[in-house]
Enzyme design. Structure first.
Site, PDB file in Angstrom:
ATOM      1  N   SER A   1      23.321  12.106   4.172  1.00  7.41           N
ATOM      2  CA  SER A   1      22.773  13.427   4.484  1.00  7.41           C
ATOM      3  C   SER A   1      21.309  13.307   4.840  1.00  7.41           C
ATOM      4  O   SER A   1      20.602  12.412   4.343  1.00  7.41           O
ATOM      5  CB  SER A   1      22.930  14.311   3.238  1.00  7.41           C
ATOM      6  OG  SER A   1      22.156  15.481   3.356  1.00  7.41           O
TER       7      SER A   1
ATOM      8  N   TYR B   1      21.842  15.851  -6.290  1.00  3.96           N
ATOM      9  CA  TYR B   1      22.759  15.615  -5.161  1.00  3.96           C
ATOM     10  C   TYR B   1      22.129  14.607  -4.192  1.00  3.96           C
ATOM     11  O   TYR B   1      22.741  13.587  -3.836  1.00  3.96           O
ATOM     12  CB  TYR B   1      23.076  16.931  -4.431  1.00  3.96           C
ATOM     13  CG  TYR B   1      23.690  16.718  -3.061  1.00  3.96           C
ATOM     14  CD1 TYR B   1      24.989  16.249  -2.936  1.00  3.96           C
ATOM     15  CD2 TYR B   1      22.961  16.967  -1.890  1.00  3.96           C
ATOM     16  CE1 TYR B   1      25.553  16.032  -1.672  1.00  3.96           C
ATOM     17  CE2 TYR B   1      23.511  16.754  -0.643  1.00  3.96           C
ATOM     18  CZ  TYR B   1      24.805  16.279  -0.534  1.00  3.96           C
ATOM     19  OH  TYR B   1      25.350  16.057   0.705  1.00  3.96           O
TER      20      TYR B   1
ATOM     21  N   LYS C   1      23.125  10.521  -3.107  1.00  5.32           N
ATOM     22  CA  LYS C   1      23.290   9.951  -1.749  1.00  5.32           C
ATOM     23  C   LYS C   1      22.344   8.762  -1.551  1.00  5.32           C
ATOM     24  O   LYS C   1      22.715   7.746  -0.963  1.00  5.32           O
ATOM     25  CB  LYS C   1      23.016  11.016  -0.683  1.00  5.32           C
ATOM     26  CG  LYS C   1      24.034  12.151  -0.650  1.00  5.32           C
ATOM     27  CD  LYS C   1      25.381  11.684  -0.147  1.00  5.32           C
ATOM     28  CE  LYS C   1      26.407  12.791  -0.089  1.00  5.32           C
ATOM     29  NZ  LYS C   1      27.771  12.328   0.131  1.00  5.32           N
TER      30      LYS C   1
HETATM   31  P1  NAD Z   1      33.905  19.390   1.297  1.00  2.00           P
HETATM   32  O1  NAD Z   1      33.676  19.801  -0.120  1.00  2.00           O
HETATM   33  O2  NAD Z   1      34.603  20.343   2.191  1.00  2.00           O
HETATM   34  O3  NAD Z   1      34.655  17.980   1.332  1.00  2.00           O
HETATM   35  C1  NAD Z   1      34.638  17.052   0.289  1.00  2.00           C
HETATM   36  C2  NAD Z   1      36.077  16.805  -0.118  1.00  2.00           C
HETATM   37  O4  NAD Z   1      36.127  15.802  -1.118  1.00  2.00           O
HETATM   38  C3  NAD Z   1      36.747  18.046  -0.710  1.00  2.00           C
HETATM   39  O5  NAD Z   1      37.957  18.251  -0.025  1.00  2.00           O
HETATM   40  C4  NAD Z   1      36.994  17.685  -2.171  1.00  2.00           C
HETATM   41  O6  NAD Z   1      38.182  18.294  -2.688  1.00  2.00           O
HETATM   42  C5  NAD Z   1      37.089  16.168  -2.105  1.00  2.00           C
HETATM   43  N1  NAD Z   1      36.706  15.441  -3.304  1.00  2.00           N
HETATM   44  C6  NAD Z   1      35.585  15.592  -4.066  1.00  2.00           C
HETATM   45  N2  NAD Z   1      35.547  14.671  -5.038  1.00  2.00           N
HETATM   46  C7  NAD Z   1      36.668  13.908  -4.896  1.00  2.00           C
HETATM   47  C8  NAD Z   1      37.183  12.787  -5.592  1.00  2.00           C
HETATM   48  N3  NAD Z   1      36.539  12.252  -6.645  1.00  2.00           N
HETATM   49  N4  NAD Z   1      38.358  12.262  -5.174  1.00  2.00           N
HETATM   50  C9  NAD Z   1      39.035  12.789  -4.113  1.00  2.00           C
HETATM   51  N5  NAD Z   1      38.588  13.846  -3.425  1.00  2.00           N
HETATM   52  C10 NAD Z   1      37.404  14.395  -3.802  1.00  2.00           C
HETATM   53  O7  NAD Z   1      32.475  19.004   1.898  1.00  2.00           O
HETATM   54  P2  NAD Z   1      32.020  18.674   3.371  1.00  2.00           P
HETATM   55  O8  NAD Z   1      31.003  19.679   3.762  1.00  2.00           O
HETATM   56  O9  NAD Z   1      33.170  18.440   4.252  1.00  2.00           O
HETATM   57  O10 NAD Z   1      31.240  17.317   3.093  1.00  2.00           O
HETATM   58  C11 NAD Z   1      31.853  16.046   3.192  1.00  2.00           C
HETATM   59  C12 NAD Z   1      30.842  14.983   2.824  1.00  2.00           C
HETATM   60  O11 NAD Z   1      29.698  15.109   3.671  1.00  2.00           O
HETATM   61  C13 NAD Z   1      30.306  15.068   1.398  1.00  2.00           C
HETATM   62  O12 NAD Z   1      30.142  13.762   0.903  1.00  2.00           O
HETATM   63  C14 NAD Z   1      28.972  15.746   1.559  1.00  2.00           C
HETATM   64  O13 NAD Z   1      28.070  15.408   0.542  1.00  2.00           O
HETATM   65  C15 NAD Z   1      28.513  15.200   2.907  1.00  2.00           C
HETATM   66  N6  NAD Z   1      27.560  16.078   3.579  1.00  2.00           N
HETATM   67  C16 NAD Z   1      27.895  17.372   3.831  1.00  2.00           C
HETATM   68  C17 NAD Z   1      26.974  18.203   4.454  1.00  2.00           C
HETATM   69  C18 NAD Z   1      27.288  19.653   4.724  1.00  2.00           C
HETATM   70  O14 NAD Z   1      26.364  20.419   4.995  1.00  2.00           O
HETATM   71  N7  NAD Z   1      28.533  20.085   4.700  1.00  2.00           N
HETATM   72  C19 NAD Z   1      25.717  17.697   4.832  1.00  2.00           C
HETATM   73  C20 NAD Z   1      25.419  16.364   4.575  1.00  2.00           C
HETATM   74  C21 NAD Z   1      26.355  15.556   3.948  1.00  2.00           C
HETATM   75  C1  UD1 Z   2      21.021  22.314   2.310  1.00  2.00           C
HETATM   76  C2  UD1 Z   2      20.741  21.350   1.201  1.00  2.00           C
HETATM   77  C3  UD1 Z   2      20.725  19.938   1.738  1.00  2.00           C
HETATM   78  C4  UD1 Z   2      22.011  19.625   2.483  1.00  2.00           C
HETATM   79  C5  UD1 Z   2      22.162  20.670   3.591  1.00  2.00           C
HETATM   80  C6  UD1 Z   2      23.427  20.492   4.369  1.00  2.00           C
HETATM   81  C7  UD1 Z   2      19.329  22.700  -0.288  1.00  2.00           C
HETATM   82  C8  UD1 Z   2      17.965  22.850  -0.891  1.00  2.00           C
HETATM   83  N1  UD1 Z   2      19.471  21.686   0.588  1.00  2.00           N
HETATM   84  O1  UD1 Z   2      19.968  22.202   3.214  1.00  2.00           O
HETATM   85  O2  UD1 Z   2      20.577  19.023   0.683  1.00  2.00           O
HETATM   86  O3  UD1 Z   2      21.955  18.338   3.045  1.00  2.00           O
HETATM   87  O4  UD1 Z   2      22.197  21.967   2.992  1.00  2.00           O
HETATM   88  O5  UD1 Z   2      24.513  20.782   3.536  1.00  2.00           O
HETATM   89  O6  UD1 Z   2      20.235  23.436  -0.608  1.00  2.00           O
HETATM   90  N2  UD1 Z   2      18.895  30.300   4.316  1.00  2.00           N
HETATM   91  C9  UD1 Z   2      18.636  31.643   4.195  1.00  2.00           C
HETATM   92  N3  UD1 Z   2      19.538  32.417   3.526  1.00  2.00           N
HETATM   93  C10 UD1 Z   2      20.691  31.915   2.969  1.00  2.00           C
HETATM   94  C11 UD1 Z   2      20.948  30.535   3.112  1.00  2.00           C
HETATM   95  C12 UD1 Z   2      20.022  29.750   3.778  1.00  2.00           C
HETATM   96  O7  UD1 Z   2      17.603  32.131   4.677  1.00  2.00           O
HETATM   97  O8  UD1 Z   2      21.445  32.680   2.356  1.00  2.00           O
HETATM   98  C13 UD1 Z   2      17.952  29.449   5.064  1.00  2.00           C
HETATM   99  C14 UD1 Z   2      17.305  28.350   4.257  1.00  2.00           C
HETATM  100  O9  UD1 Z   2      16.132  28.779   3.651  1.00  2.00           O
HETATM  101  C15 UD1 Z   2      17.070  27.277   5.336  1.00  2.00           C
HETATM  102  C16 UD1 Z   2      18.230  27.487   6.320  1.00  2.00           C
HETATM  103  O10 UD1 Z   2      18.692  28.814   6.085  1.00  2.00           O
HETATM  104  O11 UD1 Z   2      15.867  27.537   6.013  1.00  2.00           O
HETATM  105  C17 UD1 Z   2      19.376  26.515   6.122  1.00  2.00           C
HETATM  106  O12 UD1 Z   2      19.771  26.547   4.762  1.00  2.00           O
HETATM  107  P1  UD1 Z   2      21.065  25.758   4.240  1.00  2.00           P
HETATM  108  O13 UD1 Z   2      22.226  26.093   5.099  1.00  2.00           O
HETATM  109  O14 UD1 Z   2      21.186  26.029   2.774  1.00  2.00           O
HETATM  110  O15 UD1 Z   2      20.727  24.236   4.516  1.00  2.00           O
HETATM  111  P2  UD1 Z   2      19.440  23.364   4.076  1.00  2.00           P
HETATM  112  O16 UD1 Z   2      18.507  24.131   3.254  1.00  2.00           O
HETATM  113  O17 UD1 Z   2      18.920  22.709   5.305  1.00  2.00           O
END
Ligand code: NAD
Ligand code: UD1
Length: 344
Positions: free
Chosen positions: A123, A147, A151
């Site tokens: 991330s 979190y 990572k």
């Molecule tokens: P998500 O929660 O939709 O997907 C994660 C999946 O992993 C879920 O389906 C959950 O049921 C499963 N899971 C969790 N722990 C498990 C375990 N121990 N064994 C088997 N399954 C398990 O989340 P996502 O948004 O699709 O994110 C996927 C990955 O990407 C995560 O590692 C997350 O940290 C990373 N990531 C997400 C974002 C984002 O904004 N969505 C940003 C940066 C990184």
């Molecule tokens: C968050 C996580 C980050 C993760 C990323 C993607 C935090 C502090 N950081 O980042 O670790 O990698 O998501 O999953 O949570 N905002 C509003 N109102 C809302 C929600 C968000 O104004 O209800 C604003 C936030 O202040 C920010 C932007 O929208 O400026 C994006 O927010 P968000 O979607 O939560 O992502 P990040 O903060 O970038």
């Protein structure tokens, strides 16, 4: 065959589509702690292909050993993990347990099976509070919450593996650390998308749930940042572009050139979009109102964060192609067809 951990989740389900459409066999494992198996049923409907699904926990060493003994896995994409920043501050041990132990057990099973091609879901959070923008992969890393620290520790742990291969004269690991910026959007079919269990933490699901009337109004966290309109700026990326980035990473791992050791890649668009830009684009494209109020800044937020994406372009032959309009259109399409997510 590609093993996809956390396969039923938001980003993984979109990635399964890309893998199946590219002709790969897919085995997905998920404990369904934050997902519904319905997402994978729909992946199969969309693609007309079948995938294997195992309901199980990646921390279960016996399950992982079985998987590698019974299936010819060529590469693994490791999505499984917990991802809510606020929750991680309240439950750090659960986050370290899930995120670190799942990776440890997986890597041990891979090593035992001599399958050493891994794509890891990292991330942009590993850059901490950015000192300079855009973010390049070689900038200093830090964590501001459990979190993010999970990572970062995983990146460091995986970073120790290539040196061990040299010492032991074992076949080399080939690992892509994909640092996602802010994934939004949904598959254009509207059949799969993001389905947060509880109150969403991230901006886009909050916008769509407000637009559909599940929430009264969006709270915009601060309009006094040093950005073009005072609201926070992020690098939003369409989830289908992100999924295609995983396909490119797998193709690179499996190519003759491969990835030597561990390499990190930013997956973003490189464009900074503010909260107000996003809300305005959403209303304009979808002809729907998003009531909002400005509230104080959220603790821990940074003013701006966006990627330098040149390494992924050069080495993975990948770049995001979808525009802000596609992101807001597809997010709304998914939400309006599925007002209660997979439960509807
Ligand atoms: P998500 O929660 O939709 O997907 C994660 C999946 O992993 C879920 O389906 C959950 O049921 C499963 N899971 C969790 N722990 C498990 C375990 N121990 N064994 C088997 N399954 C398990 O989340 P996502 O948004 O699709 O994110 C996927 C990955 O990407 C995560 O590692 C997350 O940290 C990373 N990531 C997400 C974002 C984002 O904004 N969505 C940003 C940066 C990184
Ligand atoms: C968050 C996580 C980050 C993760 C990323 C993607 C935090 C502090 N950081 O980042 O670790 O990698 O998501 O999953 O949570 N905002 C509003 N109102 C809302 C929600 C968000 O104004 O209800 C604003 C936030 O202040 C920010 C932007 O929208 O400026 C994006 O927010 P968000 O979607 O939560 O992502 P990040 O903060 O970038």
């Amino acid at each position: 065959m590609i093993l996809v951990t956390g396969g039923a989740g938001y980003i993984a389900s979109h990635t399964c589509i890309e893998l199946l459409q590219a002709g790969y066999e897919v085995l997905a494992i998920d404990n369904l702690s934050n997902a519904s198996e319905e997402s994978l049923n729909r992946v199969q409907q969309i693609t007309g292909e079948t995938l294997r699904f195992i309901k199980g926990d990646v921390r279960d060493a016996a399950v992982m050993k079985d998987i590698f003994e019974q299936h010819p896995i060529d590469a693994v994409i490791h999505f499984a993990g917990l991802k809510a920043v606020g929750e991680s501050c309240a439950m750090p041990l659960e986050y370290y347990d899930n995120n670190l132990n799942s990776t440890l057990v997986l890597a041990q099973a891979m090593q035992a099976a001599k399958c050493k091609n891994l794509v890891f879901s990292s991330s942009a959070t590993v850059y901490g509070d950015p000192s300079k923008l855009p973010l390049t992969e070689d900038m200093p890393l830090s964590a501001t919450n459990p979190y993010g620290r999970s990572k970062l520790i995983i990146e460091q742990m995986l970073g120790d593996l290539p040196a061990a291969d040299v010492l032991n004269k074992t076949a080399p690991w080939s690992i892509a650390l994909l640092r996602y910026f802010n994934p939004v959007g949904a598959h254009p079919s509207g059949m799969i998308g993001e389905d947060p269990n509880d109150t969403p933490n991230n901006l886009m699901p909050f916008i769509t749930q407000t637009a559909i009337g599940r929430r009264q109004q969006l709270a915009i966290f601060g309009n006094d940042y040093n950005t073009h309109d005072g609201t926070g700026v992020r690098d939003y990326i369409h989830v289908v572009d992100l999924a295609k980035g995983h396909l490119k990473a797998v193709e690179k791992l499996l190519s003759s050139e491969g990835i030597k050791g561990v390499q990190a890649y930013n997956l973003g668009t490189g464009n900074g979009i503010s909260v107000l830009d996003m809300v305005k684009a959403f209303s304009k494209v979808n002809h729907v109102d998003v009531p909002y109020e400005i509230v104080p800044r959220r603790a821990g937020d940074v003013a701006a964060c966006y990627a330098d994406v040149s390494r992924a372009k050069k080495e993975l032959n990948w770049q995001a192609t979808q525009q802000l309009e596609d992101m807001v259109k597809d997010s709304w399409h998914w939400q309006s067809l599925n007002p209660k997510g997979y439960k509807s």
